[in-house]
Design an enzyme around this catalytic site. Structure first.
Site, PDB file in Angstrom:
ATOM      1  N   TRP A 107      47.466  88.500  57.763  1.00  0.00           N
ATOM      2  CA  TRP A 107      46.177  87.895  58.134  1.00  0.00           C
ATOM      3  C   TRP A 107      46.355  86.745  59.134  1.00  0.00           C
ATOM      4  O   TRP A 107      45.677  86.668  60.152  1.00  0.00           O
ATOM      5  CB  TRP A 107      45.449  87.407  56.882  1.00  0.00           C
ATOM      6  CG  TRP A 107      44.160  86.753  57.192  1.00  0.00           C
ATOM      7  CD1 TRP A 107      43.919  85.402  57.306  1.00  0.00           C
ATOM      8  CD2 TRP A 107      42.913  87.405  57.479  1.00  0.00           C
ATOM      9  NE1 TRP A 107      42.601  85.189  57.633  1.00  0.00           N
ATOM     10  CE2 TRP A 107      41.959  86.399  57.746  1.00  0.00           C
ATOM     11  CE3 TRP A 107      42.513  88.744  57.540  1.00  0.00           C
ATOM     12  CZ2 TRP A 107      40.630  86.685  58.065  1.00  0.00           C
ATOM     13  CZ3 TRP A 107      41.183  89.031  57.856  1.00  0.00           C
ATOM     14  CH2 TRP A 107      40.259  88.003  58.114  1.00  0.00           C
ATOM     15  N   GLU A 148      46.075  93.223  61.309  1.00  0.00           N
ATOM     16  CA  GLU A 148      44.770  93.009  60.676  1.00  0.00           C
ATOM     17  C   GLU A 148      43.783  92.446  61.709  1.00  0.00           C
ATOM     18  O   GLU A 148      43.809  91.256  61.975  1.00  0.00           O
ATOM     19  CB  GLU A 148      44.901  92.063  59.485  1.00  0.00           C
ATOM     20  CG  GLU A 148      45.845  92.641  58.431  1.00  0.00           C
ATOM     21  CD  GLU A 148      45.961  91.785  57.179  1.00  0.00           C
ATOM     22  OE1 GLU A 148      45.122  90.909  56.944  1.00  0.00           O
ATOM     23  OE2 GLU A 148      46.927  91.985  56.432  1.00  0.00           O
ATOM     24  N   MET A 213      44.477  97.816  51.364  1.00  0.00           N
ATOM     25  CA  MET A 213      44.278  96.481  50.789  1.00  0.00           C
ATOM     26  C   MET A 213      42.892  96.413  50.136  1.00  0.00           C
ATOM     27  O   MET A 213      41.960  95.841  50.684  1.00  0.00           O
ATOM     28  CB  MET A 213      44.436  95.420  51.882  1.00  0.00           C
ATOM     29  CG  MET A 213      45.857  95.393  52.461  1.00  0.00           C
ATOM     30  SD  MET A 213      46.097  94.079  53.685  1.00  0.00           S
ATOM     31  CE  MET A 213      45.416  94.850  55.140  1.00  0.00           C
ATOM     32  N   TYR A 215      41.259  94.691  48.158  1.00  0.00           N
ATOM     33  CA  TYR A 215      40.953  93.400  47.528  1.00  0.00           C
ATOM     34  C   TYR A 215      40.318  92.496  48.573  1.00  0.00           C
ATOM     35  O   TYR A 215      40.122  92.913  49.714  1.00  0.00           O
ATOM     36  CB  TYR A 215      42.221  92.774  46.927  1.00  0.00           C
ATOM     37  CG  TYR A 215      43.471  92.914  47.749  1.00  0.00           C
ATOM     38  CD1 TYR A 215      43.709  92.115  48.850  1.00  0.00           C
ATOM     39  CD2 TYR A 215      44.442  93.869  47.432  1.00  0.00           C
ATOM     40  CE1 TYR A 215      44.871  92.238  49.602  1.00  0.00           C
ATOM     41  CE2 TYR A 215      45.596  94.005  48.188  1.00  0.00           C
ATOM     42  CZ  TYR A 215      45.816  93.181  49.270  1.00  0.00           C
ATOM     43  OH  TYR A 215      46.955  93.319  50.015  1.00  0.00           O
ATOM     44  N   TRP A 365      49.910  92.750  45.999  1.00  0.00           N
ATOM     45  CA  TRP A 365      49.980  91.474  46.710  1.00  0.00           C
ATOM     46  C   TRP A 365      49.699  90.397  45.682  1.00  0.00           C
ATOM     47  O   TRP A 365      48.576  90.284  45.244  1.00  0.00           O
ATOM     48  CB  TRP A 365      48.981  91.424  47.876  1.00  0.00           C
ATOM     49  CG  TRP A 365      49.113  90.110  48.553  1.00  0.00           C
ATOM     50  CD1 TRP A 365      48.459  88.946  48.229  1.00  0.00           C
ATOM     51  CD2 TRP A 365      50.017  89.779  49.613  1.00  0.00           C
ATOM     52  NE1 TRP A 365      48.906  87.923  49.031  1.00  0.00           N
ATOM     53  CE2 TRP A 365      49.848  88.401  49.881  1.00  0.00           C
ATOM     54  CE3 TRP A 365      50.956  90.525  50.349  1.00  0.00           C
ATOM     55  CZ2 TRP A 365      50.601  87.747  50.879  1.00  0.00           C
ATOM     56  CZ3 TRP A 365      51.686  89.867  51.333  1.00  0.00           C
ATOM     57  CH2 TRP A 365      51.501  88.493  51.589  1.00  0.00           C
TER      58      TRP A 365
END
Ligand SMILES: *[C@@H]1O[C@H](CO)[C@@H](O)[C@H](O)[C@H]1NC(C)=O
Ligand SMILES: *[C@@H]1O[C@H](CO)[C@@H](O)[C@H](O)[C@H]1NC(C)=O
Ligand SMILES: *[C@@H]1O[C@H](CO)[C@@H](O)[C@H](O)[C@H]1NC(C)=O
Length: 470
Positions: A107, A148, A213, A215, A365
């Site tokens: 990120w 990302e 991902m 989440y 993660w």
């Protein structure tokens, strides 16, 4: 204790089972070594038997296509550095079935430099070349690309990120193939985002593992309080967008779009997200809030609590916990603090979901947020072990345990020279430090360390030559 031979036999039997082997891909945020007190998490805190793949996060990317080592003092051994990458990959000497991946991006790395590199054939090929060299030099088994996200979070309007991402993966695949390296990617999850970034059937051809991902689906950026990674849509999720923000919708989207289930890994968070409530009276999901809530003592980021932080908090303070029965995830509150999180129950349900949909496994993660010390009154790594129990029927993927033999190829019984002299355990060859013997109940088994490694009496395993007194 099992003999090494029996063990190998059992491993072979497992490998020959018909179902494709499940993966448990575990990221380590390597900066967690700088956390204070009990939160400090280094390579020595990793149990190399609890994951099938360990991912070293992160390296960065430069506009030139060069790799960027973000923390050279930590990562490398040059100039008196700590050599963290070397220690990380040395975990494979303890667990011979473990694979390690190098993650590039994340990120904080943003999207712009990826976009620039992916848009230029020379920069792409420079990146591929650098990755191969880095994997070779440091002994990784593959690359995890964490852009990302393609087509998002930057303003290079001329670049066709979606197309360029495909070309980038195709060229990485071609560059990694001669060495048998794994190519995986961490990808954005919900349909409204993933459909911008990915041509799913095409990228799936080039990837061995797709880490979805699933989440950060809800957090303090939402209008009202909601839980990080709900398994199913909630009662109030009436808009099209809201209905995409749960694990089930994410996985159904990726499968329907053409991702092969066996390559698709369900990514789960080992952390929760906190909110500050508008009033202590409204504490159910859907209540009003005024922004991020408390930070944890280790991760020190307002709005986030690792599982280790929140389970310690629950022991210290009186929090009221609840279970959102439709979305199948827990929440908790105390005064004006509110938390949507994961526990063993919600993660077991997610792991069961992955099994029911015949996915490739689970991605987590991240390791440093599990209760790795077991300080909340139970076993160490409770979240990870419970996921393994669902996927493998035991708390670790291989059935190997920490005290088993080093990563080496067993040869035959020794006839020539008896190194054991009625003792049990390991004995190193007196002429050649990369040869050693395992003595058990009168039998002697001969081993050779992988090339470039010597047997280390300190760890009873093969280790880098320069770390071993020979
Ligand atoms: C892109 O440009 C818009 C409009 O100028 C701006 O609001 C936005 O912050 C920019 N985004 C990034 C990631 O630079
Ligand atoms: C849905 O909305 C109702 C009414 O505002 C609220 O009581 C409930 O807690 C909400 N449920 C969820 C899961 O957001
Ligand atoms: C030591 O043993 C290894 C494994 O059998 C072999 O490859 C290597 O050549 C030997 N080294 C020497 C110096 O004999």
């Amino acid at each position: 204790m099992w003999s090494y031979i029996a063990l190998l036999f059992a491993l072979t039997a497992v490998a020959e089972a018909t179902e494709p082997a499940k993966h448990v891909v575990c990221y380590q945020g390597t900066w967690s070594v700088y956390r204070p007190k009990e939160g400090k998490f280094g390579v020595e805190d990793i149990d190399p038997f609890l994951c099938t793949h360990l991912v070293y996060a992160f390296l960065g990317i430069q506009e030139s296509g060069d790799l960027r080592v973000i923390d050279p003092y930590l990562d490398l051994e040059d100039n008196g550095g700590l050599g963290n990458i070397q220690k990380f990959n040395a975990l494979k000497l303890k667990n011979p079935t473990l694979k390690t991946l190098l993650a590039v991006g994340g990120w904080n790395e943003g999207s712009k430099r990826f976009s620039i590199v992916a848009n230029d054939p020379e920069k792409r090929s420079r990146f591929v070349e650098q990755v191969v060299q880095f994997l070779q030099r440091h002994g990784f088994d593959g690359l995890d690309l964490d852009w990302e996200y393609p087509g998002q979070r930057h303003n290079l309007t001329g670049n066709n990120d979606r197309e360029n991402y495909i070309t980038f993966l195709k060229e990485l695949r071609a560059g990694l193939n001669p060495f048998g390296y794994i190519l995986s990617a961490a990808v954005g999850s919900a349909e409204f985002s993933a459909s911008i970034s990915y041509d799913i059937p095409t990228i799936s051809q080039y990837l061995d593992i797709i880490n979805v991902m699933a989440y950060d689906l809800h957090g303090p950026w939402d209008e009202s309080v909601a839980i990080n990674a709900p398994l199913y849509a909630g009662a109030n999720d009436t808009t099209e967008r809201a209905q995409q923000l749960n694990v089930d919708a994410v996985i159904r989207y990726w499968l329907d779009a053409g991702a092969p289930p066996e390559k698709l890994l369900l990514g789960v968070p080992f952390y929760g997200r906190t909110f500050t409530l508008a009033s202590a009276e409204g504490h159910m999901p859907g209540a009003d809030h005024i922004g991020r809530g408390i930070a944890g003592p280790y991760s020190r980021e307002p709005g986030v609590l690792g599982y280790n932080e929140l389970c310690e908090l629950f022991q210290r303070e009186q929090w009221t916990t609840g279970w959102e029965a439709v979305q199948q995830v827990p929440f908790a509150y105390k005064d004006r603090q509110w938390l949507g999180y994961e526990n063993t129950n919600s993660l077991v349900l997610k792991a069961q979901y992955a099994m029911e949909h015949k996915l490739g496994g689970i991605m987590i993660w991240s390791l440093e947020s599990d209760d790795f010390h077991g300080s909340c009154g139970g076993e160490s790594y409770p979240l990870l072990r419970n996921i393994n129990r669902v996927l493998f029927g035991r708390d670790n993927p291989t059935g190997l345990a920490a005290e088993v033999q080093p990563a080496a190829t067993p040869r035959s019984r020794v006839g020539v020279e008896d190194y054991c002299h009625d003792t049990d355990g390991y004995v190193r060859d007196s002429h050649n430090c990369s040869k050693f013997y395992y003595c058990s109940a009168g039998s002697t088994f001969q081993f050779a360390c992988p090339t470039g490694l010597s047997f280390d009496y300190n760890t009873n395993s093969c280790n880098y030559v320069d770390l071993v007194k020979c």
